[in-house]
Design a protein around this motif. Structure first.
Motif, PDB file in Angstrom:
ATOM      1  N   ALA B 111      -0.249   1.549   5.706  1.00 61.62           N
ATOM      2  CA  ALA B 111      -1.527   2.262   5.838  1.00 61.62           C
ATOM      3  C   ALA B 111      -1.351   3.724   5.425  1.00 61.62           C
ATOM      4  O   ALA B 111      -2.229   4.301   4.761  1.00 61.62           O
ATOM      5  CB  ALA B 111      -2.017   2.150   7.280  1.00 61.62           C
ATOM      6  N   GLY B 112      -0.223   4.306   5.797  1.00 66.31           N
ATOM      7  CA  GLY B 112       0.047   5.702   5.458  1.00 66.31           C
ATOM      8  C   GLY B 112       0.106   5.913   3.952  1.00 66.31           C
ATOM      9  O   GLY B 112      -0.474   6.871   3.416  1.00 66.31           O
ATOM     10  N   TRP B 113       0.766   5.010   3.253  1.00 60.89           N
ATOM     11  CA  TRP B 113       0.873   5.141   1.794  1.00 60.89           C
ATOM     12  C   TRP B 113      -0.470   4.901   1.104  1.00 60.89           C
ATOM     13  O   TRP B 113      -0.789   5.554   0.113  1.00 60.89           O
ATOM     14  CB  TRP B 113       1.945   4.183   1.247  1.00 60.89           C
ATOM     15  CG  TRP B 113       3.306   4.784   1.319  1.00 60.89           C
ATOM     16  CD1 TRP B 113       4.275   4.515   2.236  1.00 60.89           C
ATOM     17  CD2 TRP B 113       3.842   5.798   0.470  1.00 60.89           C
ATOM     18  NE1 TRP B 113       5.379   5.296   2.020  1.00 60.89           N
ATOM     19  CE2 TRP B 113       5.146   6.092   0.936  1.00 60.89           C
ATOM     20  CE3 TRP B 113       3.349   6.504  -0.621  1.00 60.89           C
ATOM     21  CZ2 TRP B 113       5.962   7.050   0.325  1.00 60.89           C
ATOM     22  CZ3 TRP B 113       4.165   7.448  -1.237  1.00 60.89           C
ATOM     23  CH2 TRP B 113       5.451   7.718  -0.757  1.00 60.89           C
ATOM     24  N   ILE B 114      -1.226   3.957   1.643  1.00 55.73           N
ATOM     25  CA  ILE B 114      -2.557   3.698   1.060  1.00 55.73           C
ATOM     26  C   ILE B 114      -3.410   4.957   1.159  1.00 55.73           C
ATOM     27  O   ILE B 114      -4.100   5.347   0.209  1.00 55.73           O
ATOM     28  CB  ILE B 114      -3.222   2.487   1.766  1.00 55.73           C
ATOM     29  CG1 ILE B 114      -2.526   1.192   1.303  1.00 55.73           C
ATOM     30  CG2 ILE B 114      -4.715   2.423   1.481  1.00 55.73           C
ATOM     31  CD1 ILE B 114      -2.907  -0.036   2.078  1.00 55.73           C
ATOM     32  N   GLU B 115      -3.315   5.633   2.293  1.00 63.11           N
ATOM     33  CA  GLU B 115      -4.095   6.850   2.482  1.00 63.11           C
ATOM     34  C   GLU B 115      -3.535   7.980   1.600  1.00 63.11           C
ATOM     35  O   GLU B 115      -4.293   8.688   0.933  1.00 63.11           O
ATOM     36  CB  GLU B 115      -4.036   7.250   3.955  1.00 63.11           C
ATOM     37  CG  GLU B 115      -4.963   8.409   4.276  1.00 63.11           C
ATOM     38  CD  GLU B 115      -4.823   8.871   5.727  1.00 63.11           C
ATOM     39  OE1 GLU B 115      -4.194   8.150   6.520  1.00 63.11           O
ATOM     40  OE2 GLU B 115      -5.334   9.967   6.018  1.00 63.11           O
ATOM     41  N   ARG B 116      -2.202   8.126   1.581  1.00 65.98           N
ATOM     42  CA  ARG B 116      -1.583   9.227   0.842  1.00 65.98           C
ATOM     43  C   ARG B 116      -1.889   9.151  -0.654  1.00 65.98           C
ATOM     44  O   ARG B 116      -2.020  10.159  -1.335  1.00 65.98           O
ATOM     45  CB  ARG B 116      -0.055   9.173   1.067  1.00 65.98           C
ATOM     46  CG  ARG B 116       0.721  10.261   0.379  1.00 65.98           C
ATOM     47  CD  ARG B 116       0.465  11.592   1.072  1.00 65.98           C
ATOM     48  NE  ARG B 116       1.083  12.720   0.386  1.00 65.98           N
ATOM     49  CZ  ARG B 116       0.545  13.376  -0.643  1.00 65.98           C
ATOM     50  NH1 ARG B 116      -0.620  12.990  -1.133  1.00 65.98           N
ATOM     51  NH2 ARG B 116       1.148  14.404  -1.195  1.00 65.98           N
TER      52      ARG B 116
END
Lengths: 406, 300
Positions: B111-116
């Motif tokens: 989820a963090g990478w998708i957002e970043r």
């Protein structure tokens, strides 16, 4: 020259010059030749033994019987000493015959007991007809009406194998045939899936990211084991559907045996089927994975898989013939040959009694082949997965398999 | 520290890497430069253990690279690819799992990478439906989802539009600040110059130069100056210097390469004598200038 013709001619020339086309053409031709000729060759070999019978009993009966059977029955008969006990399958193999006809005199009638390795192959008319003159010659001074009844002199068929009668044997053959088809479909279908999966990773260029993330052996092993599980699952579904369909309606399947026959499949047959399915699938899957890694374009898949399917097709044909003649020398040899073995040995298990030593030897050879194929396929896979843009030459493939690659 | 000592790799009769050596300290951002076919990708593959060197040694913190070491490496290959039918979220999580990250951590990181990487809205779509730029961002996430200690990126900017290239630069900056050692290969020199602290230039499988930008500039054989205005009297003075070469001239100024032995003070006095000089600026050669000169000189 319009665009269509330009495209057509260019594409034709490109395909004609491609290695995939040439390889496919050569192996395809060889395959067609083999597949066309093989059943006839195998059938002629199996018939030669089916038609060989041994005769035992008083010389007054065996001598004329031999002449009659050879003249009218188209059988190759040989006279052997009468065994004290009912003959075993091993004795029949030693005499190189499919059955022993023990002749005796029952009052003024002829009595024949046939000891057959496979009762389902015996046609009573093929024995009774030629021997009728002998029976008649024994029945002097009988009224004509009684002669008519005596035309059907007693011929009894006994099995020297595991099936006690022709019905049992036929049921076993039917089941074995179905299972062989299933085995063939499972191995071919799932090996093709492994090939497609590897080729997809190669052609979608995800291979290098994978190779950097996970050890290639692990990647290959994971792929193969997952495919094996899927194949077993698929097999289970197919078998359940098959059983359900067989038990539907009148209870008699279109293959001629009922659901009861399916449910009564011997445990040895089921274990043999599973064991040789796994061994056969593993052999093919690792080879297909290795070859799949050499493919740069999905359209080349057919060309590379064709030659690999050829031995499986041959194995299937040999196994089908083995169902009717499980103890023929070429069948026994075939049951130890890699790739053929899973099919042929399974066919033997299903319709005859295979010595435990032979079973173990075949399983050992197959396991060893899985290891060897895994080494070769694994090497091809490791090298092929990073080989982009060009197809390896045959020399490169061979060097890779024997471990002389960079 | 990554240490590459005299690494060599042959493919049959073709020598892909003849002898490459460099060291990369922890936390460094390292640029591996070279023309096409120089052996950059092969060197990267050897570092990752995908290929075994035929000679030399490659160590990470003193130990040879093995399967265990590789789990802490990340790689974005030049050849890009994704499972077309796999969803973006599943794809990133799959590569995280391959590196040993388990739930619930993997879901959090995905989820963090998708957002970043601004992939919201695409996370449940099959990768094949994404644009090329977005696919590349997914691949970056796959390469870095496990927070590698060493991340190797082969041509990470190719195919990215300026906005996404800036985003990637920012992401790589974050990774560097997080302690990840970065090795980049790119033909986008200005991006490498912004991002990297150390460089190695290779050609035909050999080191041509290595070091920081300052180290590479020390080997620059000329001094470049930009003088404003670039009038005719100024040009006359400059052209009178033996070995001086005009690089460029516009309405406002003129740029010259001068021999290293040129006395700057004497030159400035001569210029002031003929013209009212508004600016006299030494110009540092860019990475691109250095690269071109080094490659050019290797061909002589």
């Amino acid at each position: 020259m319009n665009a269509f013709v330009t495209v057509l001619s260019t594409e034709l020339m490109r395909r004609l010059r491609s290695r995939a086309f040439v390889v496919g053409l050569i192996f395809g031709s060889l395959g067609i030749a083999l597949v066309t000729r093989l059943p006839a060759v195998l059938a002629s070999m199996s018939f030669s033994q089916m038609h060989e019978v041994a005769l035992a009993g008083p010389a007054a009966l065996t001598e004329p019987a031999k002449a009659l059977l050879e003249r009218d029955g188209d059988l190759d008969a040989r006279i052997v000493p009468a065994p004290a006990q009912p003959p075993s399958a091993a004795m029949l193999r030693a005499w190189h015959v499919g059955s022993l006809l023990r002749l005796s005199r029952d009052g003024n009638r002829l009595r024949v007991v046939i000891y057959a390795a496979d009762p389902s192959t015996i046609e009573l008319s093929a024995v009774r007809g030629p021997l009728l003159p002998l029976d008649v010659s024994l029945s002097a001074h009988r009224p004509p009406m009684q002669l008519r009844e005596d035309l059907n002199f007693p011929v009894e068929v006994r099995s020297v194998a595991r099936f006690q009668n022709a019905a049992q044997s036929e049921a076993a053959h039917g089941i074995a045939y179905l299972l062989l088809v299933l085995l063939y479909m499972l191995i071919v279908f799932n090996s093709q899936l492994v090939l497609t999966s590897v080729a997809e990773e190669k052609t979608s260029r995800i291979a290098e990211l994978l190779v950097a993330s996970v050890d290639l052996t692990t990647l290959l092993a994971g792929k193969i084991v997952a495919s094996t599980f899927l194949a077993v699952l698929q097999m289970g579904v197919w078998m359940i559907i098959g059983a359900a369909l067989s038990s539907g309606g009148s209870g008699t399947s279109t293959t001629g045996f009922d659901a009861a026959s399916l449910s009564a499949i011997p445990l040895a047959t089921i274990i043999g089927f599973l064991a040789f399915f796994v061994l056969g699938f593993l052999q093919m899957a690792v080879l297909f994975a290795g070859v799949g890694a050499l493919v740069n374009r999905t359209e080349d898949l057919g060309a590379v898989s064709g030659p690999l399917f050829l031995p499986v097709i041959i194995a299937f044909i040999v196994a089908i013939v083995a169902l009717t003649n499980p103890d023929a020398p070429y069948v026994i040899v075939g049951s130890f040959v890699p790739i053929l073995s899973p099919f042929v040995m399974f066919a033997r298990i299903a319709v005859s009694t295979v010595p435990a030593a032979q079973l173990l030897a075949a399983a050992l050879i197959d396991t060893l082949c899985v290891v060897l194929f895994a080494l070769a396929g694994g090497r091809l896979y490791r090298v092929g997965m990073l080989l982009y843009g060009r197809a390896p030459t045959l020399r490169q493939v061979v060097r890779t398999i024997v471990g002389i690659h960079s | 520290m990554l240490l590459v000592e005299k690494a060599r790799k042959d493919f049959g009769k073709v020598r892909a890497v003849a002898e490459v050596s460099f060291s990369i300290a922890d936390g460094t951002t390292f640029g591996l430069l070279g023309p096409n076919g120089a052996g950059k990708t092969t060197t990267m593959r050897m570092i990752l253990g995908i290929l075994t060197p035929d000679g030399g040694t490659i160590t990470w913190n003193g130990a040879h690279v093995d399967a265990r070491t590789r789990r802490i490496f990340g790689y974005l290959p030049e050849e890009r690819g994704l499972y077309g039918k796999m969803r973006v979220r599943d794809h990133i999580a799959y590569f995280g799992r391959l590196r040993g990250i388990t739930e619930p951590e993997i879901s959090r990181r995905t989820a963090g990478w998708i957002e970043r990487l601004a992939l919201q809205g695409y996370e449940d779509r099959p990768c094949a439906e994404l644009s090329k730029g977005n696919q590349q961002k997914v691949q970056v996430a796959c390469a870095a989802v496990h927070r590698p200690e060493l991340l190797i990126l082969d041509e990470p900017f190719s195919g990215l539009d300026p906005v996404n290239a800036e985003m990637l630069l920012a992401v790589l900056g974050d990774l560097r600040r997080g302690g990840t050692t970065l090795v980049l290969s790119s033909h986008e020199m200005w991006q490498l110059e912004r991002l990297c602290t150390d460089f190695c230039i290779v050609a035909e499988g050999r080191n041509l130069a290595a070091g920081t930008l300052a180290d590479l500039r020390r080997g620059w054989p000329v001094h470049r100056v930009r003088i404003t205005p670039g009038t005719a009297p100024v040009l006359q003075v400059l052209e009178a210097i033996d070995g001086a070469r005009q690089v460029e001239r516009d309405d406002r100024c003129v740029t010259f390469d001068l021999p290293p032995a040129t006395d700057g003070s004497a030159l400035l006095r001569s210029l002031v004598a003929v013209e009212s000089i508004a600016a006299f600026e030494p110009v540092e050669p860019s990475l691109r200038d250095l690269y071109l000169r080094i490659i050019e000189s290797s061909h002589r």
